[in-house]
Design a protein around this motif. Sequence first.
Motif: not given
Length: 295
Positions: A1-25
């Motif tokens: 299926m050929t999808m037109p440019i610009g039809t994608e949607s972006v889901r961003r990480a929310g404020t609850e996002f954390r790395w493994p072990g809770g490390v910041p970086v």
Amino acid sequence: MTMPIGTESVRRAGTEFRWPGGVPVAVIFNIAYEGWSAGKAPGIGPMGNVLQPGYFDTNADSWARYGAVRGIQRLSRIARANGVKASVMVSGVLAERHPQTVADLRSDGHEIVAHSYGMDVIPIYLDEAAERANIARTGDLIEKACGLRPTGWISPRATNSLASPRLLAEAGYLWHGDANDDDLPALIELPGGERTGIVALPLTMDVNDLPHSIRYGNAPDALIGQFEAILDRATAADAQPFMLDVTAHTHVFGRPSGAWVYDAMIKLALKRTDIWITTRAEVAAYAREKEAWFA
């Protein structure tokens, strides 16, 4: 299926996002193993000035070839000695010319990232058919060299086309690194088809040898202090997590004058308990695992 440019949607990480072990970086050690197509050279070399139009820049060409002659071996030795697995961006032309090197990188456990056929083959310049062919050609050459087809892609200059996320997803790629609008992963959802999305991973430029030393002329060792300051001060100023790339090009910090800096930054990172040293593939897999944190 050929999808037109610009039809994608972006889901961003929310404020609850954390790395493994809770490390910041999350810290990723990248190696850029880059080559140019036959008859092509970087637009500028170490002399810092360009030739008159119509002349092949043999100086820039020779400078860039150092990466395959010495630089990749030196940087991979440093990563191996420190027990760190790097995400290695590999141009298809180098997999074609030096397949054993790419096979050795895979044997060492590094992630092999597709980096277009050559640094002169930039997706934004290509029509859709040519871009699809470039994606296939690059993947084929890397797979032939090391026996494993890459699942991650970074374009030269991290400059994709508007169609790239869709074309990469259709080709089976799980993530791309042509994102500069976030410092956390994002989920790109595409309508229809068996594969409906791809993870966009930022390619952060704050700790990158090429702009640091070549474009701006800073001393190589200044990058160590910059790296350490980010880890210490950014996390003290703001509790939200972020990704941080440490990138060495084989024709830049692959030389003795810069390789020791890459080694020093790895050693600095290994002493810390407040970071996750990882690869881009692991970050992409983690993002998919934690989809509930994305909106």
